[in-house]
Enzyme design. Structure first.
Site, PDB file in Angstrom:
ATOM      1  N   SER C  45       0.877  -1.164   0.000  1.00  0.00           N
ATOM      2  CA  SER C  45       0.000   0.000   0.000  1.00  0.00           C
ATOM      3  C   SER C  45       0.915   1.215   0.000  1.00  0.00           C
ATOM      4  O   SER C  45       1.848   1.295   0.805  1.00  0.00           O
ATOM      5  CB  SER C  45      -0.905  -0.008   1.234  1.00  0.00           C
ATOM      6  OG  SER C  45      -1.853   1.040   1.128  1.00  0.00           O
ATOM      7  N   GLU C  46       0.685   2.159  -0.918  1.00  0.00           N
ATOM      8  CA  GLU C  46       1.692   3.207  -1.128  1.00  0.00           C
ATOM      9  C   GLU C  46       1.817   4.157   0.046  1.00  0.00           C
ATOM     10  O   GLU C  46       2.767   4.932   0.121  1.00  0.00           O
ATOM     11  CB  GLU C  46       1.425   3.987  -2.422  1.00  0.00           C
ATOM     12  CG  GLU C  46       0.161   4.808  -2.440  1.00  0.00           C
ATOM     13  CD  GLU C  46      -0.944   4.086  -3.193  1.00  0.00           C
ATOM     14  OE1 GLU C  46      -0.996   2.833  -3.105  1.00  0.00           O
ATOM     15  OE2 GLU C  46      -1.749   4.763  -3.852  1.00  0.00           O
ATOM     16  N   ASN C  47       0.880   4.103   0.993  1.00  0.00           N
ATOM     17  CA  ASN C  47       1.054   4.930   2.187  1.00  0.00           C
ATOM     18  C   ASN C  47       2.072   4.327   3.157  1.00  0.00           C
ATOM     19  O   ASN C  47       2.344   4.921   4.194  1.00  0.00           O
ATOM     20  CB  ASN C  47      -0.284   5.207   2.885  1.00  0.00           C
ATOM     21  CG  ASN C  47      -1.054   3.953   3.203  1.00  0.00           C
ATOM     22  OD1 ASN C  47      -0.954   2.952   2.504  1.00  0.00           O
ATOM     23  ND2 ASN C  47      -1.832   3.993   4.257  1.00  0.00           N
ATOM     24  N   SER C  87       8.566   4.273   0.016  1.00  0.00           N
ATOM     25  CA  SER C  87       7.438   3.672  -0.695  1.00  0.00           C
ATOM     26  C   SER C  87       7.517   3.971  -2.189  1.00  0.00           C
ATOM     27  O   SER C  87       7.319   3.089  -3.026  1.00  0.00           O
ATOM     28  CB  SER C  87       6.118   4.190  -0.122  1.00  0.00           C
ATOM     29  OG  SER C  87       5.052   3.416  -0.565  1.00  0.00           O
TER      30      SER C  87
END
Lengths: 224, 217, 224, 217
Positions: C45-47, C87
């Site tokens: 998840s890019e967060n 990320s």
């Protein structure tokens, strides 16, 4: 007191409370012994730690914890370790209040050469170029002359470390501040005359009024 | 999950002439067992990329001693007279790179950037052959990404997923290089079950690591 | 089976063992439910996490652990968390094997538009531009048409997300592969004819021989 | 060591018109108590820099609701219709920045780089007004550094030296912004004695932090 100790004790007076300071390998490392009373300084080692301390007791050395010269150190409570990217983000990003570096030459413009002697000695710049570009203050701590050759010169004969003017030069003879107008002689070592300093300096010095004797840190502390 | 490999198996993966990034700062945080295996294999013509060449007989210095190295991209060789001697003899091509620039070039390579602009080296011999780019009236050097065929890491703990931790100043270039090797090989001090390293404790996500060296016995 | 589920079940067949995959918010998120047996996928998840799992049991939600849409997730054993710089180093640096994104339009060159409708809806690109540039494979998972308007078009009327050609388009009607020569119709949904697909597509489709029915993942797994 | 300050004291430090970076991703990992205090102070004309504008009434969304914000540099406003409405009404100037580029611009600002070259946004509206630079035959956008008057961080633990840790996906932009604010204010969940956070556990060295917000009571 030998000349290295004298230099270190004078440089220590440049330390300011609540600042981050990087000390180069060799002579500059000695500065950590003379942090003035009431001053709290965090020392960074560019291989990745803030808050390192004196070498550990014999037999307690950690092979994962050394200074930038590979010597064993300890970590003080509240230390922080990080990778080389973060370490140089701190250095180049303006987060380092002061660096103390050795020097081979400084010229009349305050430019430092400290990373190679062509054909003779090519150690490499390591972190020096980043330190000179990035630290808020750059202090050069060095012997005033080497083998009879002046190290403070009219123009560099060695490759420059940076085009930035360093903040201060501290030798066993004098404290010199490179300024827009030239090299300002700020202080002379105890018992050293202005003429003696001029004789051992290869560049013109600006001398304004009386040149006071350099103060030094007297007490030694067991900090780092 | 896959099995851990021996240092000798790792060395066998690395062909003569390969480019090899290695963690370590004056030998601290270096993949020493893999280095020994590379020497034992008799590798030749390697291009090594790392902070320094340590000392004779220490860390990557062993590869220098054994004649494995044809080129070195490093920030410092001052502590290794063998490197200096071989450089002067023309046996090793040395490219000296400021330490912060080396870190950024490796990071750029590993993170898909085309380069970074740094003030470091402007007006010095370091700017030779590089593009100067002005931003807001200040000159910067365009420094280009560095990648390598292999990245050899030294880690403290690894879990079965290859998640890695590092220890104190043994961290140095290792986490950056984990992104920049086409094949990433990590040599951990300890191997622990999945879950022993909490998510916030992971410094290199295991997905970046291709091979784990078995634990020292 | 509704059309979103059909799309997700087909996209899941694109998952490969031991890969890192990013799923966009909305429809693409459903793909995680249909990971084929024997395939082990790490979801990013890019967060800032790799290895997230299904929402936690009621009352066990952690406000410090959400997906990129702000919804509660869990972390699987062996998960790794990191900052936004890391990320996107993963994403842009070519370490992400596949991303599944929603789409507003894809044109005949395989260019995706999925981040704004000028004058109407300006959500912003979030991480989409980096994902399309950086992921090894880019799968667009979307409804074939919206409100009677074709979403697969001759040329984009909406701002592009990237000039990169996406790898595959999966809709509830068809699987289409953008190629150098144009949009290749690879598969049709069960019971859907090639003519129906052509009728709902705003760009020329390349059709070579018989177009097979799309396979899908049948089993549902409780993975994420 | 200095005392921790209250959220209200922090808000009083931030003048109208200041540029303010803030951690958070859809409100997760945001300095919520400082946000409340900024709203209570009635700040005006702020330029906010962060990933997104969260939701109405949540995180930085509170500043949007209260009319504190004149400009926003963010990657996403899709979850906050108030931001969209105020943007269309001309009350807030929104600059949309790809998320990875936003991270790199903040990192560049905080680490003394003059910019970075990224492939992201090439050939899209994002390239408008930017320099295209070719490296090895591929085009990149030159993206410039971002700095701010203030960086408002949300941390998990802080020690008396201001060393910080973060938690899971609440980490997001916080560690990057710690380098990029002229004044860095951290709002921790917990404050612990020096030594409780081990050196390898520190994610933001305390030397970067100017003020710590007192622990919630």
């Amino acid at each position: 007191m030998d000349s290295k100790e004298l230099i270190a004790r004078r440089v220590a007076l440049e330390l300011r409370d609540r600042t981050l300071v990087n000390l180069g390998i060799g002579l500059p490392t000695l500065v950590a012994r003379y942090v003035p009373q009431g001053i709290s300084v965090a020392f960074q080692s560019e291989n990745g730690i803030i808050g390192f301390g004196a070498p550990p007791p014999t037999g307690m050395e950690d092979p994962h914890l050394t200074d930038a010269g590979g010597g064993f150190i300890s970590a003080l409570p509240g230390a922080a370790s990080f990778d080389s990217g973060v370490s140089f983000a701190l250095i180049r990003g303006g987060h380092l209040d002061m660096t103390v570096l050795g020097g081979l030459q400084v010229d009349v413009a305050g430019h430092l050469a400290n990373w190679m002697v062509p054909g003779k000695l090519v150690p490499g710049m390591g972190g020096a170029m980043d330190l000179v570009v990035g630290a808020k203050r750059v202090i050069v701590a060095m012997q005033h002359a080497a083998k009879g050759q002046a190290k403070i010169v009219a123009s560099l004969s060695l490759p420059a470390t940076s085009t930035r003017r360093v903040s201060l030069i501290v030798t066993e003879l004098a404290v010199i501040e490179p300024t827009e107008e030239g090299l300002l002689l700020r202080e002379r070592a105890p018992g050293v005359s202005v003429d003696e300093i001029i004789a051992q300096t290869g560049a013109k010095l600006l001398i304004i009024g009386d040149v006071p004797e350099m103060p030094i840190v007297v007490a030694e502390r067991d900090v780092a | 999950m896959q099995r851990a490999i021996s240092a000798a198996e790792a060395a066998a993966l690395i062909p003569d002439g390969a480019s090899v990034m290695f963690g370590g700062f004056m030998g601290v945080g270096s993949p020493d067992r893999v280095f020994d295996a590379i020497v034992a294999r008799g590798a030749r013509g390697l291009t090594i990329i790392g902070n320094d060449t340590a000392f004779p007989g220490v860390g990557v210095g062993k590869l220098i001693d054994a004649g494995c190295v044809a080129a070195a991209k490093v920030s410092h060789i001052g502590t290794n007279p063998v490197t200096q001697k071989k450089m002067i003899a023309g046996e090793i091509a040395v490219e000296l790179i400021p330490q912060g620039t080396l870190a950024e070039r490796i990071r750029a390579g590993g993170s898909g950037l085309g380069g970074v602009l740094t003030p470091t080296g402007v007006g010095t011999v370091v700017e030779k052959g590089k593009r100067l780019i002005e931003v807001d009236g200040r000159d910067y050097l365009l420094e280009l990404p560095l990648l390598a065929d292999f990245a050899l890491l030294r880690a403290h703990e690894a879990d079965y997923n290859c998640n890695l931790t590092y220890r104190l100043t043994a961290t140095n270039f290792n986490p950056l290089m984990a992104f920049a090797g086409a094949c990433v090989i990590a040599e951990p001090d300890e191997i622990v079950p999945v879950g022993v390293i909490p998510p916030d404790g992971v410094r290199t996500p295991g997905i970046l690591v291709h091979h784990l060296i078995e634990r020292p016995r």
